[in-house]
Design a protein around this motif. Structure first.
Motif, mmCIF file in Angstrom:
data_model
loop_
_atom_site.group_PDB
_atom_site.id
_atom_site.type_symbol
_atom_site.label_atom_id
_atom_site.label_comp_id
_atom_site.label_asym_id
_atom_site.label_seq_id
_atom_site.Cartn_x
_atom_site.Cartn_y
_atom_site.Cartn_z
ATOM 1 N N ASN A 20 0.809 -1.214 0.000
ATOM 2 C CA ASN A 20 0.000 0.000 0.000
ATOM 3 C C ASN A 20 0.841 1.263 0.000
ATOM 4 O O ASN A 20 0.540 2.234 -0.713
ATOM 5 N N LYS A 48 -5.080 3.061 -2.872
ATOM 6 C CA LYS A 48 -3.906 3.801 -2.413
ATOM 7 C C LYS A 48 -4.185 5.300 -2.433
ATOM 8 O O LYS A 48 -4.753 5.814 -3.396
ATOM 9 N N LYS A 185 -12.738 5.982 9.876
ATOM 10 C CA LYS A 185 -12.672 5.623 8.461
ATOM 11 C C LYS A 185 -14.019 5.929 7.818
ATOM 12 O O LYS A 185 -15.053 6.005 8.497
ATOM 13 N N LEU A 203 -2.420 8.966 8.472
ATOM 14 C CA LEU A 203 -3.064 7.890 7.736
ATOM 15 C C LEU A 203 -2.604 6.515 8.186
ATOM 16 O O LEU A 203 -1.423 6.317 8.479
ATOM 17 N N PRO A 205 -3.551 2.413 6.679
ATOM 18 C CA PRO A 205 -4.353 1.618 5.741
ATOM 19 C C PRO A 205 -5.326 0.707 6.479
ATOM 20 O O PRO A 205 -5.181 0.458 7.683
ATOM 21 N N TRP A 280 -9.675 3.791 4.715
ATOM 22 C CA TRP A 280 -8.412 4.194 5.331
ATOM 23 C C TRP A 280 -8.705 4.983 6.611
ATOM 24 O O TRP A 280 -9.542 5.885 6.631
ATOM 25 N N HIS A 282 -8.019 7.783 9.323
ATOM 26 C CA HIS A 282 -7.363 9.091 9.247
ATOM 27 C C HIS A 282 -7.746 9.967 10.426
ATOM 28 O O HIS A 282 -8.860 9.909 10.938
#
Length: 349
Positions: A20, A48, A185, A203, A205, A280, A282
């Motif tokens: 990623n 991504k 997310k 961030l 993943p 993702w 964040h």
């Protein structure tokens, strides 16, 4: 045996993370917008993030919205939803009102008022007193800020073409340095454009979900009392529970060691971004411009992963019903497959 399983899981997690983010971790920085095919192939399909410079240089919003006078005039008679909290942290964890040693999920107090008054509240925000943030979401740009529609686009054209759909929601964000968004997310492809000021994203993943320590917390909401100028926090009735990330990447110095002991995987990667793929995790902080404001607009597109899963599921059901193979063999299916392959082979990255 247990050590072997844990080691295998750790190796798998690291391999996916390297796939990623690369080694060392990095976010692609594109000087100009990609073509729809490049966007789909290199970022949406592999899920991504990327940062895109000069993505919307033609928008009038870039020169108009930093002017508070312009916003006040254009939205003079517009009623908007203002979110109020005592700390600037809405939709985040807070001490439980009746059991301070435990936590609850606290939502902001929301009130509707004319935009000029709302903007005054944002600019007058004070830490540990009252922090105002225009962050309604739920497609608030189109439902509350329509008077600004001519200053930007209703979608991101190359993203719309890549994803095959228009954004489901467009939201406007107006705040200052006191507003902060806790780790979470979204189930959308999120294209985020900062108009003025600065946003800083941390961030992780989707495969880093184990580092988020997601737990269920009782839902609560702030109430702002105009007469006293103070907040109260009340647990929702009936009681509901919200699964939420337990990690604070910026603990206070006296809380840092306790947080590390409680959540040992607290170290995070940091990056600015424009595209935030679905799922993702964040965390967001921001810095204002010279006028004291941070303004951004974001476009929520239906998750490509969910769309693709739905298509696969539908085709699988159809295949099971008629006994055919996964590919229906219809001319339309064959043509689409052939066209995409031809374009891919001829595309110059």
């Amino acid at each position: 045996m247990m050590e072997t399983i844990e080691s295998s899981i750790q190796n798998l997690w690291q391999e996916v993370r390297d796939l990623n983010l690369g080694t060392p971790p990095h976010i692609d920085h594109l000087p100009t917008p990609p073509t729809p095919l490049q966007f789909l192939r290199h970022y949406i399909n592999p899920n991504k993030p990327c940062l895109i410079s000069a993505a919307v240089p033609h928008w009038p919003a870039l020169s108009l919205w930093p002017s508070a006078a312009y916003l006040r005039t254009t939205l003079a008679t517009t009623a908007v939803s203002l979110h109020l909290t005592p700390t600037g942290k809405a939709d985040s964890l807070a001490p439980h009102p009746t059991a301070p040693s435990s936590l609850c999920f606290a939502s902001a107090h929301v009130e509707k008022l004319p935009f000029p008054e709302a903007l005054d509240s944002v600019m007058a925000s004070e830490e540990k007193n009252k922090v105002a943030y225009l962050q309604q979401q739920n497609d608030c740009f189109r439902s509350e800020y329509g008077a600004l529609a001519a200053d930007c686009e209703g979608d991101i054209p190359w993203a719309t073409e890549a994803l095959g759909c228009s954004p489901e929601a467009v939201n406007l964000w107006v705040g200052n340095h006191l507003s902060e968004t806790s780790f979470h997310k979204d189930h959308y492809e999120n294209l985020y454009v900062v108009i003025t000021g600065e946003k800083r994203f941390l961030l992780l993943p989707p495969t880093d979900v184990h580092r988020m320590y997601i737990r269920k917390y009782p839902a609560a909401h702030y109430l702002y009392h105009q007469d006293s100028g103070e907040f109260s926090l009340e647990i929702d009735d009936p009681i509901t529970y919200v699964p939420w990330c337990s990690v604070d990447p910026y603990p206070s110095p006296n809380e840092k060691q306790r947080e590390i002991e409680k959540f040992p995987c607290i170290s995070m990667d940091q990056s600015h971004l424009k595209l935030l793929p679905s799922m993702w995790f964040h965390h967001v902080r921001q810095s204002p411009d010279d006028t004291g404001l941070t303004i951004a607009i974001n476009y929520f597109y239906s998750s490509f992963i969910i769309q693709r899963s739905s298509i696969i599921e539908t085709r699988t059901v159809e295949s099971n019903l008629d006994g055919s193979s996964f590919d229906s063999g219809d001319e339309s299916d064959t043509a689409v497959t052939r066209d995409v392959r031809d374009v891919s082979d001829n595309e110059n990255d």
